[in-house]
Design an enzyme around this catalytic site. Structure first.
Site, PDB file in Angstrom:
ATOM      1  CG  ASN A 177       4.017  -7.048 -14.285  1.00 25.27           C
ATOM      2  OD1 ASN A 177       2.775  -8.249 -14.975  1.00 25.27           O
ATOM      3  ND2 ASN A 177       3.472  -5.743 -14.710  1.00 25.27           N
TER       4      ASN A 177
ATOM      5  N   GLY B 151       4.808   3.115  -5.352  1.00 27.98           N
ATOM      6  CA  GLY B 151       3.899   3.720  -6.279  1.00 27.98           C
ATOM      7  C   GLY B 151       1.851   3.182  -6.527  1.00 27.98           C
TER       8      GLY B 151
ATOM      9  CB  ALA C 210      -1.133   0.813   0.653  1.00 29.93           C
TER      10      ALA C 210
ATOM     11  CG  ASP D 171      -2.672  -4.903 -20.724  1.00 29.65           C
ATOM     12  OD1 ASP D 171      -2.622  -4.182 -20.675  1.00 29.65           O
ATOM     13  OD2 ASP D 171      -3.050  -6.282 -20.429  1.00 29.65           O
TER      14      ASP D 171
ATOM     15  CG  ASP E  41       4.632  -1.315   1.340  1.00 29.04           C
ATOM     16  OD1 ASP E  41       5.919  -1.926   1.286  1.00 29.04           O
ATOM     17  OD2 ASP E  41       4.217  -0.678   0.474  1.00 29.04           O
TER      18      ASP E  41
ATOM     19  CG  HIS F  34       0.060  -7.329 -18.040  1.00 32.09           C
ATOM     20  ND1 HIS F  34      -0.673  -6.138 -18.611  1.00 32.09           N
ATOM     21  CD2 HIS F  34       0.516  -6.771 -16.892  1.00 32.09           C
ATOM     22  CE1 HIS F  34      -0.181  -5.531 -17.913  1.00 32.09           C
ATOM     23  NE2 HIS F  34       0.803  -4.942 -16.948  1.00 32.09           N
TER      24      HIS F  34
HETATM   25  P1  NAD Z   1       6.542   0.110  -5.908  1.00 33.29           P
HETATM   26  O1  NAD Z   1       8.212  -0.472  -5.895  1.00 33.29           O
HETATM   27  O2  NAD Z   1       6.303   2.302  -5.895  1.00 33.29           O
HETATM   28  O3  NAD Z   1       5.909  -0.540  -5.336  1.00 33.29           O
HETATM   29  C1  NAD Z   1       5.923  -1.037  -4.884  1.00 33.29           C
HETATM   30  C2  NAD Z   1       5.997  -1.407  -2.995  1.00 33.29           C
HETATM   31  O4  NAD Z   1       5.816  -3.071  -3.232  1.00 33.29           O
HETATM   32  C3  NAD Z   1       6.741  -0.909  -2.253  1.00 33.29           C
HETATM   33  O5  NAD Z   1       6.189   0.437  -1.107  1.00 33.29           O
HETATM   34  C4  NAD Z   1       7.269  -2.461  -1.618  1.00 33.29           C
HETATM   35  O6  NAD Z   1       7.987  -2.074  -0.279  1.00 33.29           O
HETATM   36  C5  NAD Z   1       6.126  -3.459  -0.987  1.00 33.29           C
HETATM   37  N1  NAD Z   1       6.814  -4.268  -0.534  1.00 33.29           N
HETATM   38  C6  NAD Z   1       7.701  -5.052  -1.402  1.00 33.29           C
HETATM   39  N2  NAD Z   1       7.982  -6.355  -0.488  1.00 33.29           N
HETATM   40  C7  NAD Z   1       6.615  -6.502  -0.249  1.00 33.29           C
HETATM   41  C8  NAD Z   1       6.134  -7.726   0.600  1.00 33.29           C
HETATM   42  N3  NAD Z   1       6.744  -8.130   1.262  1.00 33.29           N
HETATM   43  N4  NAD Z   1       4.665  -6.951   1.275  1.00 33.29           N
HETATM   44  C9  NAD Z   1       4.160  -6.221   1.177  1.00 33.29           C
HETATM   45  N5  NAD Z   1       4.642  -5.364   0.753  1.00 33.29           N
HETATM   46  C10 NAD Z   1       6.002  -5.599   0.136  1.00 33.29           C
HETATM   47  O7  NAD Z   1       6.152  -0.339  -7.374  1.00 33.29           O
HETATM   48  P2  NAD Z   1       4.904  -0.102  -8.005  1.00 33.29           P
HETATM   49  O8  NAD Z   1       5.221   1.002  -8.947  1.00 33.29           O
HETATM   50  O9  NAD Z   1       3.566   0.218  -7.004  1.00 33.29           O
HETATM   51  O10 NAD Z   1       4.754  -1.692  -8.812  1.00 33.29           O
HETATM   52  C11 NAD Z   1       4.172  -2.730  -7.818  1.00 33.29           C
HETATM   53  C12 NAD Z   1       3.790  -3.906  -9.085  1.00 33.29           C
HETATM   54  O11 NAD Z   1       2.602  -3.679 -10.195  1.00 33.29           O
HETATM   55  C13 NAD Z   1       5.064  -4.729  -9.895  1.00 33.29           C
HETATM   56  O12 NAD Z   1       5.470  -5.732  -9.704  1.00 33.29           O
HETATM   57  C14 NAD Z   1       4.674  -3.334 -11.609  1.00 33.29           C
HETATM   58  O13 NAD Z   1       5.323  -4.358 -12.025  1.00 33.29           O
HETATM   59  C15 NAD Z   1       3.477  -4.302 -11.062  1.00 33.29           C
HETATM   60  N6  NAD Z   1       2.639  -3.084 -12.121  1.00 33.29           N
HETATM   61  C16 NAD Z   1       1.966  -4.503 -13.057  1.00 33.29           C
HETATM   62  C17 NAD Z   1       0.771  -3.648 -13.514  1.00 33.29           C
HETATM   63  C18 NAD Z   1      -0.358  -4.722 -14.066  1.00 33.29           C
HETATM   64  O14 NAD Z   1      -0.741  -3.753 -15.290  1.00 33.29           O
HETATM   65  N7  NAD Z   1      -0.766  -5.169 -13.697  1.00 33.29           N
HETATM   66  C19 NAD Z   1       1.046  -2.542 -13.966  1.00 33.29           C
HETATM   67  C20 NAD Z   1       1.791  -1.351 -13.439  1.00 33.29           C
HETATM   68  C21 NAD Z   1       2.189  -1.820 -12.226  1.00 33.29           C
HETATM   69  C1  LMR Z   2       2.236  -1.973 -17.074  1.00 33.00           C
HETATM   70  O1  LMR Z   2       1.512  -2.478 -18.637  1.00 33.00           O
HETATM   71  O2  LMR Z   2       2.167  -1.254 -17.162  1.00 33.00           O
HETATM   72  C2  LMR Z   2       2.439  -3.013 -16.064  1.00 33.00           C
HETATM   73  O3  LMR Z   2       2.554  -3.840 -15.868  1.00 33.00           O
HETATM   74  C3  LMR Z   2       4.124  -2.586 -16.038  1.00 33.00           C
HETATM   75  C4  LMR Z   2       5.346  -2.389 -16.665  1.00 33.00           C
HETATM   76  O4  LMR Z   2       5.944  -3.393 -16.236  1.00 33.00           O
HETATM   77  O5  LMR Z   2       5.100  -2.101 -17.839  1.00 33.00           O
END
Ligand code: NAD
Ligand code: LMR
Length: 337
Positions: A124, A12, A9, A155, A34, A184
Site C-alpha cells: 500500500n 504477515g 516473504a 475488496d 525479504d 484500493h
Molecule cells: P509486514 O510488516 O508484516 O511484512 C512486510 C514485510 O516486508 C516484512 O517482512 C519486511 O521485512 C519486508 N520488507 C520491507 N522492506 C523490504 C524490501 N525492501 N524488500 C523486501 N522485503 C521488505 O506487513 P504486512 O502485513 O505483510 O503488509 C505488507 C504490505 O501489504 C503493507 O503495505 C500493507 O498495507 C499491504 N496490504 C495490502 C493489501 C491489499 O489489499 N492490497 C492488504 C493488506 C495489506
Molecule cells: C486492507 O484493505 O485490509 C489493506 O489495504 C490493509 C489496510 O491498510 O487496510
C-alpha cells in the site's frame, strides 16, 4: 517450469501467501525474498512434501543487490507484499513515504532480472504503488502493461462475504463474485452490488442497509486494523486474496480461457477495451476493473460493466475518480522526480 517469487516473504502476508503457493502443484520453484528472517521461513516451508523447490534470499546488507537478483532471475510471477502496514488512525496514504521507495527498488529489480514476469502489487497505497512500478518499468524500457496487476482482490473477497452475512439462511459467500472497481482505499473502492448475482439481494435491503454494506466494504481494512490494535493490518485474508489472483493468472498461463478478475491496471496501455474504459472514468490512467486473462496476462478490459451500474453507483464512482486522480499523480510524480 513455473517460478514464483514473493518479495516481503517473511512478513504477515508473505508467510501465509508463500504457504498457499507452496501447495499449488503448478508452482515448480518458489523464491522467497525479504530483508529479515527469510531463511527461517524458507527452511520451514521447504519441509512440506509438495513437489516445488523452495529457496530463500536475504541480502547481506543494504547495498547487496545479488540476493534480489537471484530471487528474481527466471521468475514468471512476482508478488510484492513488502512494506509497512497501517496502525490505527493511519490512512494507506500515510504509508507512502516508506513504501514508495521499497516498491521502486523492487520494481528496478524486476526490470533488471525478470522483465517479462507478471508483477502483482499488494504493498500500500496500491493506488500509488502501481503507478510507481509502471513508471519504473517504463524508465528501464521493459514495460508491458498486460503484466502489471494492482491487487484489489481483497475488496472482492470482502464484498462477497459481507453480503452473504446479511442473508445467512439463503446464501453462502461462495455464491458471489462481486465486481469491485475503482481503487484500493476508502471511497475509491466501489462495490457493484447492483450488477449480477447480488442484484436481487441488494435490492431487498433498505437504503440504510445498502449504505452500511457499501461502507463496510470500503472500510473493511479499518475493521481489521482496529481489531489488531497496533499489530498490523489484514494478513491472512490478504494472503488468500493475493493467492486467488495469482492462481487465476497461473491457470490462464496454462491455457484456461474465460478467467475474469478485477485488478487495478493502467488504462493508458493499448490493452483491448482500455481506451473505452478510460473515457468512461473521466480520462483516468489507472482504475480497477474486471479483466479477462490470457497466457500473456491482461487480455481485455471488461469496460461494459460501467454501462450497467445504478445511479447510486455512478455517484460513488464520481467520488472515487476524484480521489484516485491525486493518488495516481503522487505515484507518477515520485517515480519521475
Ligand atoms: P509486514 O510488516 O508484516 O511484512 C512486510 C514485510 O516486508 C516484512 O517482512 C519486511 O521485512 C519486508 N520488507 C520491507 N522492506 C523490504 C524490501 N525492501 N524488500 C523486501 N522485503 C521488505 O506487513 P504486512 O502485513 O505483510 O503488509 C505488507 C504490505 O501489504 C503493507 O503495505 C500493507 O498495507 C499491504 N496490504 C495490502 C493489501 C491489499 O489489499 N492490497 C492488504 C493488506 C495489506
Ligand atoms: C486492507 O484493505 O485490509 C489493506 O489495504 C490493509 C489496510 O491498510 O487496510
Amino acid at each position: 517450469m513455473v517460478k514464483v517469487a514473493v518479495l516481503g516473504a517473511a512478513g504477515g502476508i508473505g508467510q501465509p501467501l508463500s504457504l498457499l503457493l507452496k501447495l499449488n502443484p503448478q508452482v515448480d520453484e518458489l523464491a522467497l525474498f525479504d530483508v529479515v528472517n527469510v531463511p527461517g521461513v524458507g527452511a520451514d516451508l521447504s519441509h512440506i512434501n509438495s513437489d516445488s523447490k523452495t529457496e530463500s534470499f536475504l541480502p547481506a546488507d543494504r547495498e547487496d543487490k545479488t540476493a534480489l537478483a537471484k530471487a528474481l532471475t527466471g521468475a514468471d510471477v512476482v508478488i510484492i507484499p513488502a512494506g509497512v502496514p497501517r496502525k490505527p488512525g493511519m490512512t494507506r496514504d500515510d504509508l507512502f513515504n516508506i513504501n514508495a521507495s521499497i516498491v521502486r527498488g523492487l520494481a528496478e529489480g524486476i526490470a533488471e532480472n525478470c522483465p517479462k514476469a507478471f508483477s502483482l502489487i499488494i504493498s500500500n497505497p496500491v493506488n500509488s504503488t502501481v503507478p510507481i512500478v509502471v513508471e519504473t518499468l517504463k524508465q528501464k524500457g521493459v514495460y508491458d502493461p498486460k503484466r502489471v496487476f494492482g491487487v484489489t482482490t481483497l475488496d472482492i473477497v470482502r464484498a462477497n462475504t459481507f453480503i452473504a452475512q446479511l442473508y445467512p439462511e439463503e446464501t453462502k459467500p461462495t455464491d458471489f463474485n462481486v465486481n469491485v472497481i475503482g481503487g484500493h482505499s476508502g471511497e475509491t473502492i466501489v462495490p457493484l452490488y447492483s450488477v449480477g448475482k447480488t442484484a436481487d439481494y441488494y435490492k431487498k435491503l433498505s437504503e440504510e442497509q445498502q449504505k452500511a454494506l457499501i461502507k463496510r466494504v470500503q472500510f473493511g481494512g479499518d475493521e481489521v486494523v482496529q481489531a489488531k490494535n497496533g499489530a498490523g493490518s489484514a494478513t491472512l485474508s490478504m494472503a488468500y486474496a493475493g493467492y486467488r489472483l495469482a492462481e487465476s493468472i497461473l491457470k490462464a498461463v496454462k491455457g484456461e480461457s474465460g478467467i475474469v478478475e478485477c485488478t487495478f491496471l493502467n488504462l493508458d496501455s493499448g490493452i483491448k477495451g482500455a481506451a473505452e474504459a478510460k473515457k468512461l472514468v473521466n480520462g483516468l490512467d489507472y482504475f480497477s476493473l474486471p479483466v479477462e486473462l490470457s497466457k500473456e496476462g491482461i487480455h481485455e478490459v471488461k469496460y461494459d460493466i460501467l454501462d450497467k451500474i445504478s445511479t447510486d453507483e455512478k455517484a460513488l464512482l464520481k467520488v472515487a475518480i476524484e480521489q484516485l486522480e491525486k493518488n495516481v499523480e503522487k505515484g507518477v510524480a515520485f517515480a519521475n522526480k
